[in-house]
Enzyme design. Structure first.
Site, PDB file in Angstrom:
ATOM      1  N   SER A 100       0.617  -1.487  -0.030  1.00 28.85           N
ATOM      2  CA  SER A 100       0.061   0.031  -0.044  1.00 28.85           C
ATOM      3  C   SER A 100       0.237   1.248  -0.181  1.00 28.85           C
ATOM      4  CB  SER A 100      -1.085  -0.514   1.117  1.00 28.85           C
ATOM      5  OG  SER A 100      -1.946  -1.144   0.867  1.00 28.85           O
ATOM      6  N   PHE A 158     -10.180 -12.495   0.138  1.00 30.66           N
ATOM      7  CA  PHE A 158      -8.638 -13.515   1.276  1.00 30.66           C
ATOM      8  C   PHE A 158      -9.482 -13.281   2.769  1.00 30.66           C
ATOM      9  CE2 PHE A 158      -6.327  -9.668  -1.309  1.00 30.66           C
ATOM     10  CZ  PHE A 158      -5.754 -11.001  -2.452  1.00 30.66           C
ATOM     11  N   TYR A 197     -10.761   2.625   5.540  1.00 27.98           N
ATOM     12  CA  TYR A 197      -9.762   1.656   4.376  1.00 27.98           C
ATOM     13  C   TYR A 197     -10.776   1.156   3.499  1.00 27.98           C
ATOM     14  CZ  TYR A 197      -4.734   0.950   2.889  1.00 27.98           C
ATOM     15  OH  TYR A 197      -3.439   0.715   2.021  1.00 27.98           O
ATOM     16  N   ASN A 199      -8.953  -0.856  -0.612  1.00 30.27           N
ATOM     17  CA  ASN A 199      -8.229  -0.519  -1.263  1.00 30.27           C
ATOM     18  C   ASN A 199      -8.712  -0.776  -2.917  1.00 30.27           C
ATOM     19  OD1 ASN A 199      -5.561  -1.794  -1.189  1.00 30.27           O
ATOM     20  ND2 ASN A 199      -7.198  -3.411   0.531  1.00 30.27           N
ATOM     21  N   ARG A 323      -0.003   9.118   5.223  1.00 28.56           N
ATOM     22  CA  ARG A 323      -0.114   8.719   6.883  1.00 28.56           C
ATOM     23  C   ARG A 323       1.043   9.375   7.978  1.00 28.56           C
ATOM     24  NH1 ARG A 323      -3.231   4.661   8.139  1.00 28.56           N
ATOM     25  NH2 ARG A 323      -3.562   3.005   6.494  1.00 28.56           N
ATOM     26  N   THR A 337       2.665   3.056   5.297  1.00 27.92           N
ATOM     27  CA  THR A 337       3.159   1.786   5.405  1.00 27.92           C
ATOM     28  C   THR A 337       1.938   0.421   3.939  1.00 27.92           C
ATOM     29  OG1 THR A 337       0.834   1.508   6.484  1.00 27.92           O
ATOM     30  CG2 THR A 337       2.609   1.883   8.020  1.00 27.92           C
ATOM     31  N   SER A 364       4.365 -12.065   6.154  1.00 29.25           N
ATOM     32  CA  SER A 364       2.808 -11.199   6.217  1.00 29.25           C
ATOM     33  C   SER A 364       1.822 -12.192   6.621  1.00 29.25           C
ATOM     34  CB  SER A 364       1.893 -10.666   4.804  1.00 29.25           C
ATOM     35  OG  SER A 364       1.594 -11.730   4.167  1.00 29.25           O
ATOM     36  N   ASN A 365       0.420 -11.453   6.797  1.00 28.06           N
ATOM     37  CA  ASN A 365      -0.804 -12.634   7.822  1.00 28.06           C
ATOM     38  C   ASN A 365       0.492 -12.594   9.315  1.00 28.06           C
ATOM     39  OD1 ASN A 365      -3.489 -13.552   7.850  1.00 28.06           O
ATOM     40  ND2 ASN A 365      -2.151 -15.842   7.350  1.00 28.06           N
TER      41      ASN A 365
END
Length: 418
Positions: A100, A158, A197, A199, A323, A337, A364-365
């Site tokens: 992002s 996801f 937020y 996408n 941000r 981020t 990630s995750n």
């Protein structure tokens, strides 16, 4: 571009940043327009920064890197590996997917179009993309500040991190297909009513870029940002699946504990595109955000629009693709981020753009890793501090795990958002 007038003055050898008062807002959609004053930055705490990176490798990241650029001086740190197969050490020369953080690039292109009088932030998206969205009240500003109310299609895509990823890792989507996935769901709020937020907002931003310029987003990134700043390791390769040159492998943590992570390095990232598909390095991202905050990419007026803040939580504000994070020492930093399968990125700079920090963990995750990464900001901008936040343990001298509510602020498959 018109140079920005910096708020602050030089004090001996120390760079200055702005300390911004953080008022309490009753509603999250109220713009934060507080004045600012300058304070000198302490020296970075490199021992603390290295300790944070080592902690990340104990929490599930194969490797972690960080780079600080500070008025010509460079400090780097690294821990762990960039490839679980070869065990090669991770290095700040490695390229990686920035997720992002791509949104800041997209926002800069659109703000340059505002400077060129080709785009009005407060115009309906329908003026430029007729019939695309169901509500003509949604403006360009609503998109870039995540206040459109458009459902984030990645929530459904996801819902199961690994199987969802495997279903799309080689797929190529059109922008309109992604928007249609969003419009299958109710909107989260009325236009302008709240920060949420999504996408989807920056997928539509990509459509705006291509409609207004007649070129692909990759071409616009290259001509407007990558070439002028000489970002030699920044690429938009969509729909190709490979990261060119030396790069870190990215590992997606399985949904079920105790199973091996998935190497997610190769993928189209077509599910994100202008919301998250760029590739870069710690050097190039520091260069980008330093240039942005020092006024070298947009006019001062356009940058001021990017810095019209919407409160997200007690320490985070969102502008237009940008941000603001308010750190424990009273310093505010500016950037983004990023989370994409296999990679977490933090990239922020001081108010004047003179000190920048980019950090990467190649996993990630993993909410614990994402949360801990905020400690890199504390070490880079607050120096040697020894207190904890909300009882979180120190991860090393001057570094600590950040507040619980700061986790999950960008979409990573399987990760909730603010």
């Amino acid at each position: 571009m018109v140079s920005r007038t910096l708020r602050g003055a030089t004090v001996s050898a120390a760079a200055l940043v702005t300390l911004t008062a953080v008022p309490a807002h009753a509603a999250t959609h109220e713009p934060d327009t507080t004045d600012s004053r300058a304070v000198a930055l302490p020296a970075p705490d490199m021992a603390g920064l290295r300790a944070v990176l080592r902690t990340l490798t104990t929490q599930g990241a194969p490797g972690a890197i960080a780079r600080i650029d500070d008025r010509g001086s460079v400090r780097t740190a690294a821990a762990g590996i960039d490839d679980r197969a070869t065990h090669r050490a991770i290095d700040n020369a490695d390229r990686f997917r920035i997720g992002s953080v791509t949104k800041s690039f997209s926002a800069v292109v659109l703000l340059q179009l505002v400077d060129a009088h080709k785009l009005d932030l407060d115009a309906s998206v329908d003026r430029y993309l007729p019939g695309l969205l169901p509500d003509k009240r949604i403006t360009v500003r609503h998109l870039l500040s995540h206040r459109s109310g458009l459902y984030d299609y990645t929530n459904s895509m996801f819902a199961n991190s690994v199987s969802g990823f495997e279903a799309v890792r080689d797929k190529v989507f059109t922008y309109r297909q992604l928007v249609r996935l969003s419009l299958k769901h109710p909107r989260t709020n009325a236009p302008g009513a709240a920060y949420s937020y999504s996408n989807t907002n920056f997928v539509v931003a990509g459509m705006l870029i291509e409609k207004l310029t007649g070129h692909s987003v990759g071409t616009e990134y290259r001509n407007r940002i990558i070439k002028p700043l000489k970002l030699r390791d920044t690429f938009y390769v969509h729909p190709e699946t490979k990261i060119p040159g030396r790069h870190a492998h990215g590992y997606l943590t399985q949904d079920r504990a105790g199973t091996q992570p998935v190497d997610a390095t190769d993928q189209t990232v077509s599910w994100a595109q202008s919301a998250g598909a760029l590739i870069s390095t710690t050097h190039d991202l520091n260069t980008f955000f330093s240039a942005l905050l020092s006024g070298r990419l947009t006019s001062a007026a356009a940058l001021a629009q990017m810095e019209r803040w919407t409160p997200v939580n007690s320490t985070t504000r969102y502008g237009l693709g940008l941000r603001r994070r308010d750190l424990s020492c009273g310093v505010s930093v500016y950037g983004h981020t990023g989370a994409v399968q296999g990679f977490y990125t933090y990239s922020f700079t001081s108010e004047d753009g003179r000190r920048s920090l980019t950090a990467l963990a190649n996993t990630s995750n993993n909410g614990t890793v994402l949360n801990t990464m905020a400690g890199t900001l504390e070490s880079a901008f607050c120096g040697k501090r020894t207190r904890t936040i909300e009882g979180s343990p120190l991860t090393g001298r001057g570094s600590y795990v950040t507040e619980r509510h700061m986790a999950y602020e960008d979409i990573a498959p399987g990760i909730a958002r603010d």
